[in-house]
Scaffold this active site. Structure first.
Site, PDB file in Angstrom:
ATOM      1  N   LYS A  84       0.851  -1.180   0.000  1.00 19.65           N
ATOM      2  CA  LYS A  84       0.000   0.000   0.000  1.00 19.65           C
ATOM      3  C   LYS A  84       0.886   1.229   0.000  1.00 19.65           C
ATOM      4  CE  LYS A  84      -2.607   3.118   2.520  1.00 19.65           C
ATOM      5  NZ  LYS A  84      -3.434   3.570   3.618  1.00 19.65           N
ATOM      6  N   GLY A 111      -8.172   9.374   9.803  1.00 18.91           N
ATOM      7  CA  GLY A 111      -8.425   9.416  11.238  1.00 18.91           C
ATOM      8  C   GLY A 111      -9.501  10.402  11.664  1.00 18.91           C
ATOM      9  N   GLY A 152     -11.197   7.940   6.569  1.00 19.17           N
ATOM     10  CA  GLY A 152     -12.318   8.830   6.825  1.00 19.17           C
ATOM     11  C   GLY A 152     -13.577   8.142   7.316  1.00 19.17           C
ATOM     12  N   ASN A 182      -8.852   1.635   9.796  1.00 22.18           N
ATOM     13  CA  ASN A 182      -8.153   1.261  11.018  1.00 22.18           C
ATOM     14  C   ASN A 182      -8.766   1.958  12.234  1.00 22.18           C
ATOM     15  OD1 ASN A 182      -4.609   0.906  11.873  1.00 22.18           O
ATOM     16  ND2 ASN A 182      -6.375   0.607  13.136  1.00 22.18           N
TER      17      ASN A 182
END
Lengths: 270, 76
Positions: free
Chosen positions: A112, A173, A200, A221
């Site tokens: 990634k 975040g 988001g 996450n």
């Protein structure tokens, strides 16, 4: 398992296909920000994710070698590790991180790519990301790229050979959800590679909306790790991604301005 | 001789191989990747490559990490 057009046609369970491999889960999760490794493991298991992002960092000098590490609790044989260039602010650092990850994971080449351009907004630095993607693709990597929600940029990444394009829904975040569904929709409509919303998402409905827009998957996450009960939220996200996907495939009813009865008006006795 | 190991100076009595250094760090059994002066040294060569004075060595491993970076920069 390797994928051919034939195997996709024969498959009824609608797999996510990335770089020629099939996955039954469309939810990808990060493994950071949890209280401990045990919570990480439980949340990842509850999410049903098969692809998990990891970071590459210096071993702590003098660390206790008996302490378990991530690879002990989430086996790279069971999960597809997705090394992440998180924390990189230029193309060079990102490329270096991917090369170290490939050595670390015995030649594993799915990565990634994320190159950030601002400490405050954590928005991607697109020119640096393009530069890194070019080097990595030339170097044999399969690149899943984090980018902003600009349809033109997304198309460029796909054209240059990235295996997935991952636009943000809102700043990393932030948990603000899909701020620009129209752009995500444009990206999906034009897509020649899988599109995954990355960053988001705040709660289950955000993930469902991403999937209803036609995205191929969602990567998150903080929405899980930052919940008060991360394992329960992981389970909720699994259901939201599945529900959103099914709703997309089902094709929603058209929106109408006024009411429309769902019982027949004829035959009433009053 | 001394080397820079993960950003910190470390003194070594005699030239050692990467494998010996990892053993000394308690990482002999661990899944790590090693870079010397920005060049990756494949695991298969850890037993033969000896470190030289002033080498800059990075030993990294996989940790829980996010889908994204934090706003802390990882300067090296």
């Amino acid at each position: 398992m390797a994928v051919t057009a034939e195997t996709i046609r024969k498959t009824t369970n609608d797999p996510l296909v990335i770089a020629g491999r099939m996955y039954s889960s469309r939810l990808l999760v990060g493994t950071g920000k949890y209280r401990d490794l045990e919570e990480t493991r439980r949340a990842v298991e509850a999410s049903g994710a098969q692809i998990i992002t990891i970071a590459v960092r210096r071993t702590n000098i003098g660390q206790n070698p008996n302490e378990p590490s991530l690879t002990d609790v989430l086996s790279p044989e069971k999960y597809t590790y997705l090394p992440n260039t998180a924390g990189c602010f230029n193309a060079e650092d990102a490329v270096r991180t991917c090369r170290l990850a490939r050595e670390l994971l015995d030649g594993h080449d799915l990565v990634k790519l994320e190159v950030l351009g601002s400490e405050k907004t954590l928005y991607p630095d697109v020119p640096q990301t393009l530069k890194a993607a070019e080097t990595l693709i030339h170097d044999g990597f399969k690149v899943m790229v984090y980018t902003n929600d600009d349809p033109i940029t997304a198309r460029q990444f796909a054209e240059m050979g990235c295996v997935a394009v991952m636009p943000l829904a809102a700043p990393i975040g932030s948990g603000l959800g899909i701020r620009n569904p129209y752009n995500i929709r444009f990206i999906v409509e034009e897509a020649t590679v899988p599109v995954l919303v990355d960053a988001g998402v705040g709660t289950a409905s955000d993930a469902a909306i991403a999937m209803e827009l036609g995205c191929d998957g969602v990567l998150m996450n903080t929405a899980i790790a930052g919940a008060q009960k991360p394992v329960l939220m992981a389970q909720a996200m699994k259901k939201a991604v599945e529900a959103g996907r099914e709703a997309f495939l089902a094709g929603r009813m058209p929106r109408k301005q006024y009411g429309s009865p769902s019982s027949p008006l004829g035959g009433t006795f009053f | 001789m001394k080397i820079m190991l993960n950003g910190q100076e470390k003194s070594l009595q005699a030239p050692v191989t990467i494998a010996a250094l990892l053993q000394d760090m308690g990482l002999g059994e661990r899944r790590v990747a090693v870079e010397v002066n920005r060049e990756i040294i494949p695991r298969s060569r850890h037993g033969e490559v000896e470190l030289k004075d002033n080498d800059r060595v990075e030993v990294v491993f996989a940790i829980g990490g996010g889908a994204h970076g934090s706003n802390r920069r990882n300067n090296t």
